[in-house]
Design a protein around this motif. Sequence first.
Motif, PDB file in Angstrom:
ATOM      1  N   ALA A 141      -3.281  -1.896  -0.272  1.00 49.64           N
ATOM      2  CA  ALA A 141      -3.592  -2.590   1.224  1.00 49.64           C
ATOM      3  C   ALA A 141      -3.860  -4.562   0.785  1.00 49.64           C
ATOM      4  O   ALA A 141      -3.273  -5.155   1.688  1.00 49.64           O
ATOM      5  N   VAL A 142      -5.249  -4.553  -0.189  1.00 52.03           N
ATOM      6  CA  VAL A 142      -5.092  -6.132   0.005  1.00 52.03           C
ATOM      7  C   VAL A 142      -3.879  -6.317  -1.528  1.00 52.03           C
ATOM      8  O   VAL A 142      -4.109  -7.852  -1.814  1.00 52.03           O
ATOM      9  N   ALA A 143      -3.628  -5.899  -2.127  1.00 49.71           N
ATOM     10  CA  ALA A 143      -3.036  -6.347  -3.371  1.00 49.71           C
ATOM     11  C   ALA A 143      -1.713  -5.565  -3.270  1.00 49.71           C
ATOM     12  O   ALA A 143      -1.403  -4.871  -4.962  1.00 49.71           O
ATOM     13  N   PRO A 144      -1.179  -6.130  -2.546  1.00 44.99           N
ATOM     14  CA  PRO A 144       0.455  -4.537  -2.712  1.00 44.99           C
ATOM     15  C   PRO A 144       1.662  -5.387  -3.528  1.00 44.99           C
ATOM     16  O   PRO A 144       1.533  -6.651  -3.671  1.00 44.99           O
ATOM     17  N   GLY A 145       2.149  -4.321  -4.385  1.00 41.51           N
ATOM     18  CA  GLY A 145       2.944  -3.945  -5.102  1.00 41.51           C
ATOM     19  C   GLY A 145       2.329  -4.347  -6.887  1.00 41.51           C
ATOM     20  O   GLY A 145       3.439  -3.984  -7.239  1.00 41.51           O
ATOM     21  N   ARG A 146       1.075  -4.764  -6.505  1.00 40.73           N
ATOM     22  CA  ARG A 146       0.440  -4.723  -7.769  1.00 40.73           C
ATOM     23  C   ARG A 146      -0.482  -3.572  -8.386  1.00 40.73           C
ATOM     24  O   ARG A 146      -0.730  -2.999  -9.006  1.00 40.73           O
ATOM     25  N   LYS A 147      -0.706  -2.812  -6.485  1.00 44.18           N
ATOM     26  CA  LYS A 147      -1.330  -1.861  -7.458  1.00 44.18           C
ATOM     27  C   LYS A 147      -1.423  -0.748  -5.821  1.00 44.18           C
ATOM     28  O   LYS A 147      -0.449  -0.740  -5.307  1.00 44.18           O
ATOM     29  N   THR A 148      -1.757   0.901  -6.667  1.00 46.66           N
ATOM     30  CA  THR A 148      -0.941   1.982  -5.549  1.00 46.66           C
ATOM     31  C   THR A 148      -2.573   2.512  -5.170  1.00 46.66           C
ATOM     32  O   THR A 148      -2.488   3.565  -4.257  1.00 46.66           O
ATOM     33  N   ASP A 149      -4.065   2.083  -5.568  1.00 49.01           N
ATOM     34  CA  ASP A 149      -4.520   2.519  -5.751  1.00 49.01           C
ATOM     35  C   ASP A 149      -5.123   2.753  -4.216  1.00 49.01           C
ATOM     36  O   ASP A 149      -5.340   1.286  -3.375  1.00 49.01           O
ATOM     37  N   PRO A 150      -6.045   3.789  -3.146  1.00 44.17           N
ATOM     38  CA  PRO A 150      -6.290   5.109  -3.890  1.00 44.17           C
ATOM     39  C   PRO A 150      -5.626   5.438  -3.897  1.00 44.17           C
ATOM     40  O   PRO A 150      -4.294   5.635  -2.921  1.00 44.17           O
ATOM     41  N   TRP A 151      -4.838   6.383  -4.642  1.00 47.77           N
ATOM     42  CA  TRP A 151      -3.938   7.148  -4.767  1.00 47.77           C
ATOM     43  C   TRP A 151      -4.007   8.599  -4.179  1.00 47.77           C
ATOM     44  O   TRP A 151      -4.916   9.598  -3.849  1.00 47.77           O
ATOM     45  N   ASN A 152      -2.669   9.202  -3.119  1.00 46.41           N
ATOM     46  CA  ASN A 152      -3.337   9.853  -2.549  1.00 46.41           C
ATOM     47  C   ASN A 152      -3.668  10.474  -1.793  1.00 46.41           C
ATOM     48  O   ASN A 152      -4.461  11.366  -1.478  1.00 46.41           O
ATOM     49  N   PHE A 153      -4.317   9.618  -0.963  1.00 41.77           N
ATOM     50  CA  PHE A 153      -5.571   8.993  -0.435  1.00 41.77           C
ATOM     51  C   PHE A 153      -5.702   9.289   1.551  1.00 41.77           C
ATOM     52  O   PHE A 153      -4.345   8.752   1.824  1.00 41.77           O
ATOM     53  N   ASP A 154      -5.676  10.323   1.838  1.00 40.04           N
ATOM     54  CA  ASP A 154      -5.614  11.104   3.498  1.00 40.04           C
ATOM     55  C   ASP A 154      -6.808  10.128   3.771  1.00 40.04           C
ATOM     56  O   ASP A 154      -7.479  10.369   4.344  1.00 40.04           O
ATOM     57  N   TRP A 155      -5.598   8.701   4.452  1.00 37.99           N
ATOM     58  CA  TRP A 155      -6.529   8.245   5.092  1.00 37.99           C
ATOM     59  C   TRP A 155      -6.777   8.825   7.077  1.00 37.99           C
ATOM     60  O   TRP A 155      -7.431   8.596   7.565  1.00 37.99           O
ATOM     61  N   GLY A 156      -5.797  10.175   7.685  1.00 39.42           N
ATOM     62  CA  GLY A 156      -6.242  10.001   8.227  1.00 39.42           C
ATOM     63  C   GLY A 156      -7.257  10.655   8.740  1.00 39.42           C
ATOM     64  O   GLY A 156      -8.330  10.610   9.787  1.00 39.42           O
ATOM     65  N   LYS A 157      -7.759  11.389   7.500  1.00 35.94           N
ATOM     66  CA  LYS A 157      -8.496  12.326   8.127  1.00 35.94           C
ATOM     67  C   LYS A 157      -9.727  11.538   7.384  1.00 35.94           C
ATOM     68  O   LYS A 157     -11.267  11.634   7.734  1.00 35.94           O
ATOM     69  N   PHE A 158     -10.009  10.417   6.617  1.00 37.52           N
ATOM     70  CA  PHE A 158     -10.810   9.590   6.246  1.00 37.52           C
ATOM     71  C   PHE A 158     -11.323   8.666   7.036  1.00 37.52           C
ATOM     72  O   PHE A 158     -12.483   9.021   7.528  1.00 37.52           O
ATOM     73  N   GLU A 159     -10.548   8.329   8.042  1.00 37.73           N
ATOM     74  CA  GLU A 159     -11.248   8.124   9.576  1.00 37.73           C
ATOM     75  C   GLU A 159     -11.733   8.515  10.246  1.00 37.73           C
ATOM     76  O   GLU A 159     -12.951   8.279  11.171  1.00 37.73           O
ATOM     77  N   LYS A 160     -10.846   9.757  10.261  1.00 33.89           N
ATOM     78  CA  LYS A 160     -12.060  11.199  11.464  1.00 33.89           C
ATOM     79  C   LYS A 160     -13.532  11.172  11.009  1.00 33.89           C
ATOM     80  O   LYS A 160     -14.162  11.165  11.706  1.00 33.89           O
ATOM     81  N   MET A 161     -13.361  11.176   9.308  1.00 27.80           N
ATOM     82  CA  MET A 161     -15.121  10.842   8.777  1.00 27.80           C
ATOM     83  C   MET A 161     -15.929   9.790   9.337  1.00 27.80           C
ATOM     84  O   MET A 161     -17.378  10.633   9.365  1.00 27.80           O
ATOM     85  N   ILE A 162     -15.456   9.279   9.125  1.00 28.28           N
ATOM     86  CA  ILE A 162     -16.238   7.491  10.018  1.00 28.28           C
ATOM     87  C   ILE A 162     -16.268   7.115  11.015  1.00 28.28           C
ATOM     88  O   ILE A 162     -17.367   6.295  10.992  1.00 28.28           O
TER      89      ILE A 162
END
Length: 175
Positions: A153-174
């Motif tokens: 999100a801060v280095a678009p086009g250059r970086k693709t990590d974190p790979w296969n990360f479930d943001w919906g799930k993670f936001e519920k956890m925090i």
Amino acid sequence: MGSEANIEPVEELASEPTIINKLVTWGYKKYSGSREIDTIIIHSAYDALGDDPYSVEGVIKEFRTYQVSPHYLIDREGSIYQLVDDNNIAYHAGVSEMPDGRIGVNNFSIGIELIYHQSESPNEAQYQSLAKLVKYKAEAYNIPLANILGHEAVAPGRKTDPWNFDWGKFEKMIE
Ligand SMILES: [Zn+2]
């Protein structure tokens, strides 16, 4: 019976996670005074050169080769290692820009790396440890949810990590 796959949210008050001290001597700039931190950047990495992609020592060796480092590293068992003190500027995000336009994200962020292969997602132990650490740090530094971002999100086009990360799930956890 409910589904076993349901995610248990971490407890209301953020308790201090267990952190293993593994400070490195490279990949950061010492900061004098009290650093302003308002952002957390999540990354993923694995050891591409050794036999074990999940090797903590292997990943740290890679960091040393590139003279970079996150503040925290979470292994496949969910153990949390501290590589750089929060107050120091760790080199984890590189050339980067926040959605709000600020550049040089390393200066005001904490970097957290999860160890897993590019073809995988973080496992449950990693999501749990990450959520615990992020909750704890977000509370300690008053970090808004909008500033908890992936490297991509801060280095678009250059970086693709974190790979296969479930943001919906993670936001519920925090939350
Ligand atoms: Zn990254």
